[in-house]
Design an enzyme around this catalytic site. Structure first.
Site, PDB file in Angstrom:
ATOM      1  N   GLU A 429      45.906  44.315  35.370  1.00 16.78           N
ATOM      2  CA  GLU A 429      44.845  44.884  36.192  1.00 16.78           C
ATOM      3  C   GLU A 429      45.438  45.467  37.478  1.00 16.78           C
ATOM      4  O   GLU A 429      46.058  44.764  38.264  1.00 16.78           O
ATOM      5  CB  GLU A 429      43.853  43.760  36.536  1.00 16.78           C
ATOM      6  N   ASP A 502      43.186  39.192  37.467  1.00 10.25           N
ATOM      7  CA  ASP A 502      43.029  38.256  38.571  1.00 10.25           C
ATOM      8  C   ASP A 502      42.095  37.115  38.181  1.00 10.25           C
ATOM      9  O   ASP A 502      41.212  37.280  37.348  1.00 10.25           O
ATOM     10  CB  ASP A 502      42.441  38.972  39.792  1.00 10.25           C
ATOM     11  N   ASP A 504      39.539  36.029  39.451  1.00 11.62           N
ATOM     12  CA  ASP A 504      38.272  36.107  40.183  1.00 11.62           C
ATOM     13  C   ASP A 504      37.222  36.791  39.303  1.00 11.62           C
ATOM     14  O   ASP A 504      37.471  37.080  38.133  1.00 11.62           O
ATOM     15  CB  ASP A 504      38.458  36.879  41.506  1.00 11.62           C
ATOM     16  N   ASP A 506      35.903  39.817  39.320  1.00 16.06           N
ATOM     17  CA  ASP A 506      36.288  41.138  38.831  1.00 16.06           C
ATOM     18  C   ASP A 506      37.274  41.027  37.679  1.00 16.06           C
ATOM     19  O   ASP A 506      37.175  41.737  36.682  1.00 16.06           O
ATOM     20  CB  ASP A 506      36.943  41.953  39.957  1.00 16.06           C
TER      21      ASP A 506
END
Ligand code: 0RA
Length: 639
Positions: A429, A502, A504, A506
């Site tokens: 990403e 990541d 998180d 997103d």
């Protein structure tokens, strides 16, 4: 029990049987990982389901106990407790210790035997450090206990008389042997999904699951059976007609049940079961259904002049199945399972039976329900038109040349190895993490493909539109096996595809988008076990010149407690992959020596299908609820 029994020929045979199971557990239950562990529960539940299919049981309760054991209770006739003539021992003991004894014992009432491995409870017994049985029958409550499969001498007991109004039944409680299984922790959601499915497939049987560790519980009872299954699968979709089409039939001892409903989705989802087993690889029941469905739809469309827009062409099967949700369930006295994972039904006679019942009954339904039929056929005609338009625009040729060309995408930093079994592709990403990954990697076998931002939501578009997206094309070209029906896993250039996003929200979203793409259009990669999620650490703890990485807060706290005597010199939180320097990324997330990868499995196609629909589809309400429900559930992307 007498000494004779203890050391008689029968007993030696039993011990040898159990020994064989303990020596090669995977031969009996597939594996000794979490999957195999959950299989133990299914095996026991299958026995209760058999009792239900024989018409003697309508409630099954599964409980996960705090001490790590599971119990399965049913209100069937109870396992027989009288003396088994051939073995001269309690029948209960024979069923629990002799391989395959459970079903053969009383063949007539056991017309249909479920269980993918169909190995019987004796296998569960052999793989449990302890197992207790409680039977209520013949006017009394009986108990018996086993350790590592072996009956505990003198523990077969008549405990008390049954109360006059007390139900008969069986409870089997077992403690899986932690010397055999890699993990002995049962997962509520995994069991819940399978038990829900069993309740859909066996209408009228109430199946409940109670987790005493967390107080979670679920109860499933579907009088409508697979009709309600289709309703459930379509809960988040827009149906094209209100009614669920349903028909069933029995011939030559084979039961056939089919339910379906068309939706406005681009994706069809047909789930085929044989003896309650999800036959993911399809087989004769599915083929028979597809053949007859295409024929019946074309017959109707032709006689009602509905194909004028197609220049006299017929509808193809794929047109008819677009957006169709269907559940096929057959019950067969002697099912033959084939294929890589033994989930393909092989019985050749089933094909014609399903074909003929579908031809007759669906044909009749169509004649009697013209509105529903018109809705279904209009959708198929639309699909065919889109297909032909795409072809006309030479989309397909363009796709072929663009995606099978030898020129790899510019953003790909390929590895040196040309051996797919040794090569891995990190899909990363963002450009900044991509840069670190390129510097940190071992270029001999690790390739890096950075993806910018979010990829297209593939759930919403037909393949021709999806292929216009640059990020997706880069990924498809890098993998090299093509896409969709033409996907060829033999041509995949990597046998590890590692999604590195990541930790998180997103990151989870991007990973879900990527998984949707893989699930819908390159599914063999997932089925082959080639797809992984990288697990970058969240924390780095430093203490006296040592560094420790932690995957989560709990691990961080444990490290501080155990390694740093409660006082670390520094705790760093990695906010994203981009924050790590190349060395750190290599060390923690890419180096095969240290890294943790999570393999993505298609554990339950129906559940995954539903998840993607909820996460990616139109309905906002269910999506919000789903995300709320699963916010703290690390497993939820594990399709
Ligand atoms: C053999 C014969 C009979 C019942 C069972 C096994 C039986 C096994 C299990 C395992 C879990 N629950 C079960 N319930 C029944 C039939 C005996 C008869 O004719 O009464």
């Amino acid at each position: 029990m007498s000494q004779d029994n203890e050391y008689g020929a029968g007993q030696i045979q039993v011990l040898e049987g159990l020994e064989a199971v303990r020596k090669r557990p995977a031969m009996y239950i597939g594996s000794t990982d979490s999957r195999g562990l959950h299989h133990l529960v299914y095996e026991v539940v299958d026995n209760s389901i058999d009792e239900a299919l024989a018409g003697h049981c309508d409630a099954i309760e599964v409980a996960l106990h705090e001490d790590g054991s599971v119990s399965v209770t049913d209100n069937g006739r109870g396992i027989p407790v009288d003396t088994h003539e051939q073995y001269d021992r309690p029948a209960l003991e024979v069923i629990m210790t002799v391989l395959h004894a459970g079903g053969k014992f009383d063949n007539k009432s056991y017309q249909v035997s479920g269980g993918l491995h169909g190995v019987g409870v004796s296998v569960v017994n052999a793989l449990s450090s302890e197992l207790e049985v409680e039977v209520k029958r013949d006017g009394a409550v009986w108990t018996h206990r086993f350790e590592f499969g072996e009956p505990q001498v003198d523990e077969f007991e008549r405990v008390r008389d049954l109360e006059p109004d007390e139900d008969t039944g069986t409870t089997i409680r077992f403690w899986p042997d932690d010397g055999i299984f890699e993990t002995t922790e049962f997962d509520f959601k995994t069991l819940e999904n399978r038990l829900r499915e069993l309740a859909f497939l066996n209408s009228g049987v109430e199946i409940s699951l109670a987790d005493e560790r967390t107080d979670e519980s679920s109860t499933f009872l579907f009088e409508g059976g697979i009709r309600e299954f289709v309703e459930y699968l379509n809960e988040t979709k827009t149906a094209l007609h209100d009614d669920i089409i349903y028909y069933d039939d029995e011939s030559e001892g084979i039961e056939v049940e089919i339910a379906m409903q068309a939706t406005d989705e681009l994706q069809g989802s047909i789930h085929a079961f044989a003896n309650n087993i999800n036959t993911r690889e399809g087989g004769t029941h599915l083929t028979g259904f597809k053949t007859a469905l295409t024929r019946v739809v074309n017959d109707y469309a032709n006689t009602h002049d509905m194909l004028d827009d197609l220049d006299g062409d017929n509808l193809r099967g794929e047109d008819v199945r677009e957006g169709l949700t269907a559940v096929i369930s057959i019950k067969h006295p002697d099912p033959q399972f084939e294929g890589q994972t033994k989930t393909k039904l092989g019985n050749s006679e089933v094909r014609g039976i399903v074909e003929s019942v579908t031809h007759q009954q669906l044909g009749t339904f169509f004649e009697e329900n013209p509105d529903t039929t018109t809705a279904i056929i209009s959708k198929a005609v639309e699909a065919a038109r889109a297909r032909k338009a795409a072809k006309q625009a030479e989309e397909l040729t363009r796709r072929k040349s663009a995606l099978e060309s030898t020129s790899l995408p510019g953003k790909l930093a390929d590895c040196q190895s040309r051996d797919p079994s040794k090569s891995e592709l990190f899909v990363v990403e963002g450009d900044s993490a991509g840069g670190s990954a390129k510097q940190g990697r071992d270029r001999k076998f690790q390739a890096i493909l950075p993806l910018k931002g979010k990829i297209l939501n593939v759930e919403k578009h037909r393949l021709d539109r999806i292929l216009e997206n640059d990020e997706i094309r880069a990924l498809i070209t890098a993998i090299g096996g093509g896409v969709g029906d033409e996907f060829d896993i033999e041509k995949a250039r990597y046998q590890r595809l590692i999604l590195m996003t990541d930790a998180d929200v997103d990151g989870a979203h991007i990973r879900t988008l990527l998984l949707t793409l893989l699930y819908r259009h390159m599914r063999p990669l997932i089925e082959a076990g080639y797809v992984y999620a990288a697990q970058p650490p969240l924390y780095r703890v430093r203490y006296r010149g040592n560094t420790y990485d932690a995957m989560d807060e709990a691990e961080r706290d444990r490290i501080i407690e155990e390694e740093c005597n409660g006082n670390p010199t520094q705790v760093q939180r990695f906010k994203g992959l981009g924050e790590m320097n190349p060395d750190q990324l290599w060390d923690t997330t890419m180096n095969p020596e240290n890294r943790v990868l999570k393999r993505i499995t298609v554990e339950d196609a129906a559940a995954a299908d539903r998840m993607f629909n909820i996460l990616m589809g139109d309905a906002v309400g269910p999506r919000k609820q789903f995300i709320k429900d699963h916010a703290n559930d690390a497993e939820w992307v594990d399709i």
